[in-house]
Scaffold this motif. Structure first.
Motif, PDB file in Angstrom:
ATOM      1  N   CYS A   1      37.297  70.189   4.643  1.00  0.00           N
ATOM      2  CA  CYS A   1      36.178  69.497   4.296  1.00  0.00           C
ATOM      3  C   CYS A   1      35.697  68.640   5.634  1.00  0.00           C
ATOM      4  CB  CYS A   1      36.503  68.373   3.117  1.00  0.00           C
ATOM      5  SG  CYS A   1      35.396  66.850   2.760  1.00  0.00           S
TER       6      CYS A   1
ATOM      7  N   CYS B   1      36.493  64.210   4.780  1.00  0.00           N
ATOM      8  CA  CYS B   1      37.628  63.652   4.471  1.00  0.00           C
ATOM      9  C   CYS B   1      38.724  64.419   5.374  1.00  0.00           C
ATOM     10  CB  CYS B   1      38.276  63.502   3.110  1.00  0.00           C
ATOM     11  SG  CYS B   1      38.427  64.893   2.270  1.00  0.00           S
TER      12      CYS B   1
ATOM     13  N   CYS C   1      34.065  69.728  -2.192  1.00  0.00           N
ATOM     14  CA  CYS C   1      35.334  69.108  -1.735  1.00  0.00           C
ATOM     15  C   CYS C   1      35.966  68.566  -3.121  1.00  0.00           C
ATOM     16  CB  CYS C   1      35.486  68.108  -0.754  1.00  0.00           C
ATOM     17  SG  CYS C   1      37.068  67.143  -0.466  1.00  0.00           S
TER      18      CYS C   1
ATOM     19  N   CYS D   1      37.563  64.399  -2.268  1.00  0.00           N
ATOM     20  CA  CYS D   1      36.487  63.208  -1.814  1.00  0.00           C
ATOM     21  C   CYS D   1      35.113  63.363  -2.458  1.00  0.00           C
ATOM     22  CB  CYS D   1      36.163  62.943  -0.306  1.00  0.00           C
ATOM     23  SG  CYS D   1      35.081  64.265   0.377  1.00  0.00           S
TER      24      CYS D   1
END
Ligand SMILES: [Zn+2]
Length: 156
Positions: free
Chosen positions: A35, A38, A67, A70
């Motif tokens: 991701c 994050c 993701c 997050c």
């Protein structure tokens, strides 16, 4: 409904529109390792977004990832195009430099759309770089482009 944590990100990747058009959902989009927000999780496929581009009658399917950790949504876009613009960056730059050099628009594109690009560019160049750049709009276009900023969008 979008949760407050959800953030949209765009990643510009090299991609040929013709291939995206022909292959549809089978187009081999790159998939980031992790991701981009994050950096902590693998991302999952999250469908496609229908997007319109000059020269194609229907929408083209652009890949989207999400993701699970997050909630970030990552949209991929061809790097030759600005977000929300159907004409390629090269086409926009060609149109503007033609107009500024010869005082008329090149044939083949909608004049109202080209006029919108020129007004947006002028506003941005004079607003952010100063009125001294008034006679150097194409240089201003390149200045913004080199910094990853869309020179013909309304916002910064
Ligand atoms: Zn994440």
């Amino acid at each position: 409904m979008r949760t407050p944590k959800e953030v949209e990100m765009i990643s510009f990747v090299p991609a040929k529109l013709k291939d995206i058009f022909e292959k549809g959902r089978d187009y081999p989009w790159p998939k980031p390792e992790a991701c981009p927000r994050c950096k902590d999780s693998k991302i999952w496929g999250h469908g496609f977004v229908d997007s319109y581009f000059d020269g194609f009658t229907g929408g083209l399917l652009l890949r989207r990832y999400r993701c699970p950790l997050c909630g970030c949504i990552l949209k991929l876009r061809p790097c030759d195009y600005f977000s929300r613009f159907q004409a390629s960056i090269d086409t926009i730059r060609f149109s503007l430099s033609h107009r500024l050099r010869y005082g008329r628009w090149p044939p083949g594109l909608s004049r109202s759309r080209q006029g919108h690009w020129l007004r947006a560019l002028r506003r941005k160049v004079e607003g952010y770089l100063g009125r001294g750049w008034k006679a150097c709009l194409i240089e201003g276009f390149d200045y913004f482009l080199a910094r990853g900023i869309n020179p013909v969008s309304r916002s910064m």
